[in-house]
Design an enzyme around this catalytic site. Structure first.
Site, PDB file in Angstrom:
ATOM      1  N   ASP B  11      13.763 -16.972 -39.362  1.00 37.49           N
ATOM      2  CA  ASP B  11      12.994 -15.732 -39.493  1.00 37.49           C
ATOM      3  C   ASP B  11      11.547 -16.044 -39.153  1.00 37.49           C
ATOM      4  O   ASP B  11      10.954 -16.961 -39.730  1.00 37.49           O
ATOM      5  CB  ASP B  11      13.070 -15.200 -40.930  1.00 37.49           C
ATOM      6  CG  ASP B  11      14.456 -14.636 -41.242  1.00 37.49           C
ATOM      7  OD1 ASP B  11      15.237 -14.431 -40.296  1.00 37.49           O
ATOM      8  OD2 ASP B  11      14.748 -14.406 -42.426  1.00 37.49           O
ATOM      9  N   ASP B 130      24.427  -5.609 -41.388  1.00 30.58           N
ATOM     10  CA  ASP B 130      24.169  -5.951 -42.794  1.00 30.58           C
ATOM     11  C   ASP B 130      25.063  -5.047 -43.631  1.00 30.58           C
ATOM     12  O   ASP B 130      25.021  -3.827 -43.469  1.00 30.58           O
ATOM     13  CB  ASP B 130      22.702  -5.675 -43.162  1.00 30.58           C
ATOM     14  CG  ASP B 130      21.742  -6.657 -42.493  1.00 30.58           C
ATOM     15  OD1 ASP B 130      22.204  -7.705 -42.005  1.00 30.58           O
ATOM     16  OD2 ASP B 130      20.532  -6.365 -42.432  1.00 30.58           O
TER      17      ASP B 130
END
Lengths: 202, 252
Positions: B11, B130
């Protein structure tokens, strides 16, 4: 100097970076004179066959590639670039390729997950200088949904990989070489293959 | 034989790699280019970079990171976060990424997947999902870092994504993400069995066994993880040696 044919074929940077690492001079170009003056040609490619061949035809590249190959200039096709060497592709219809090699491009059978994505091993079908300093059964990175099939010239098969079928991975006929996987994304093995190719044609 | 893939996920925020637990309490880890090189050398099969800020001015910093990474490593990598248009996809592919991971934008605009697959090829379009378990025992797609429920069934969405032309699916279980209690096997397997494209399991890796279980029992083609790699808890060579002992084909 290697001429990498520029026809908006997606990610070309990785290939240029790999050649930079090997200290091989290359230029991304659609200029006929540059291609004619280059010592060899790379036809890269990701994406759809139809778009690629349409784009190559429009730029006049198909003719230039045929001429240069007929003159004996080495050419390397990578992934879709290799598929474009064949006569016909059945990706979303039926499309005429450059026709340097006999055979066709067909969808990988659905008995396996498609696309064929990831690291797979290469089996050898004949000796080649390309395998210099390469271990047996090396892993290289594939990502494709179509593969060479139909009747093709078996003596052109240098290496293959197993994935729902025998996937031609390296093909060679005279000055025409194709790699279905991405040597520029295949770690040290890939870089060694590109280095061996460079030595093979020089 | 096709090898199962091990994928560290990075990330990136303002040019640095960060790792948060359940996307909150983000902590600074390292320089993305350095970390990418380290993973390349350690035998990672692929990398994923998520641009977690995705504001316009920081976008250019991120694209610069992508290009630097492409120059340094010789394994494939995907880029996600803030991908909303064909132009966004084009710019990350042009910067040297192999694949683009599309998440929230595909929910509001599913045609983005089909347009992108037609233009760039399915092989570079990854649908990232997700999912959270609902009270009724189903899995629902969530967006905005798990904060917003969409009312869409995760398995149906995976099937639709495949039809639209996605070449791969990353299934991230929000419930197990950051918990190090193992991948969500049931969810991963349900998605893997519903489609015929490669599946990357994400969220929950904590031990060596977690990797072998998801690759063996949940039909995942690849396993993605972040903190166990970033903090050196599981060195990749050790993980690969372990998986090989477990009769899983890995690239060595």
């Amino acid at each position: 100097m290697i001429a990498i044919i520029d026809y908006d074929a997606g990610n070309i940077k990785s290939l240029q970076f790999a050649l930079d690492k090997l200290k091989v001079e290359s230029v991304l170009t659609k200029d006929p004179a540059t291609i004619k003056n280059a010592s060899s040609i790379i036809l890269p490619g990701v994406g759809a066959f139809k778009d690629a061949i349409t784009s190559l035809n429009k730029l006049g590249m198909t003719e230039i590639i045929r001429e240069e190959v007929a003159n004996g200039k080495p050419i390397l096709g990578i992934c879709l670039g290799m598929q474009l060497f064949y006569e016909t592709s059945y990706e979303d219809g039926e499309w005429k390729g450059i026709g340097l090699l006999k055979g066709s491009v067909n969808r990988i059978p659905d008995i396996v997950k498609v696309p064929h994505m990831g690291w797979n091993t290469l089996q050898r079908h004949q000796e080649s200088p390309l395998f210099q300093n390469i271990s047996d059964d090396p892993f290289v990175y594939f990502v494709h949904s179509y593969a060479i099939g139909g009747p093709y010239e078996k003596e052109t098969l240098v290496s293959s990989s197993e994935y729902g079928m025998t996937v031609p991975a390296i093909v060679q006929k005279g000055n025409v070489t194709g790699m279905q996987f991405h040597p520029e994304k295949s770690g040290d093995v890939g870089l060694q293959l590109l280095k061996n190719y460079r030595e093979m044609i020089s | 034989m096709l090898a199962k893939r091990i994928i560290p996920c990075l990330d990136v925020d303002k040019g640095r790699v960060v790792k948060g637990k359940k996307f909150k309490d983000i902590q600074d880890v390292a320089d993305p280019v350095e970390l990418a090189k380290r993973y390349n050398d350690a035998g990672a099969d692929e990398l994923v970079f998520y641009d977690i800020t995705a504001s316009n001015e920081e976008r250019n910093i991120f694209l610069d990171v992508v290009e630097k990474v492409a120059r340094e490593i010789s394994i494939p990598f995907a880029v996600g976060g803030g991908i909303r248009s064909i132009d966004d996809i084009n710019s990350v592919l042009r910067s040297g990424a192999e694949k683009v991971s599309i998440n929230s934008a595909a929910i509001s605009n599913p045609e983005l997947i089909s347009e992108a697959a037609t233009k760039f090829g399915s092989q570079c379009i990854v649908l990232s999902i997700d999912a959270k378990e609902t009270d009724s025992g189903k899995w629902e797609v969530v967006i905005n870092g798990g904060r917003k429920y969409t009312g869409i069934d995760a398995i149906e969405w995976a099937k639709k994504g495949e039809k639209l032309g996605a070449g791969e699916i990353v299934i991230n279980a929000i419930d197990t993400d950051g918990e190090k209690s193992g991948y969500h096997l049931e969810l991963t397997k349900a998605i893997a069995d519903a489609v015929n494209i490669p599946i990357v399991a994400s969220g929950g890796a904590g031990t060596l066994e977690h990797f072998s279980t998801v690759l063996k029992e949940a039909n995942a083609d690849a396993a993605l993880a972040a903190s166990v790699f970033h903090y050196g808890e599981i060195p990749i060579p050790e993980l690969k040696a372990y998986l090989e002992k477990e009769n899983i084909i890995v690239r060595r």
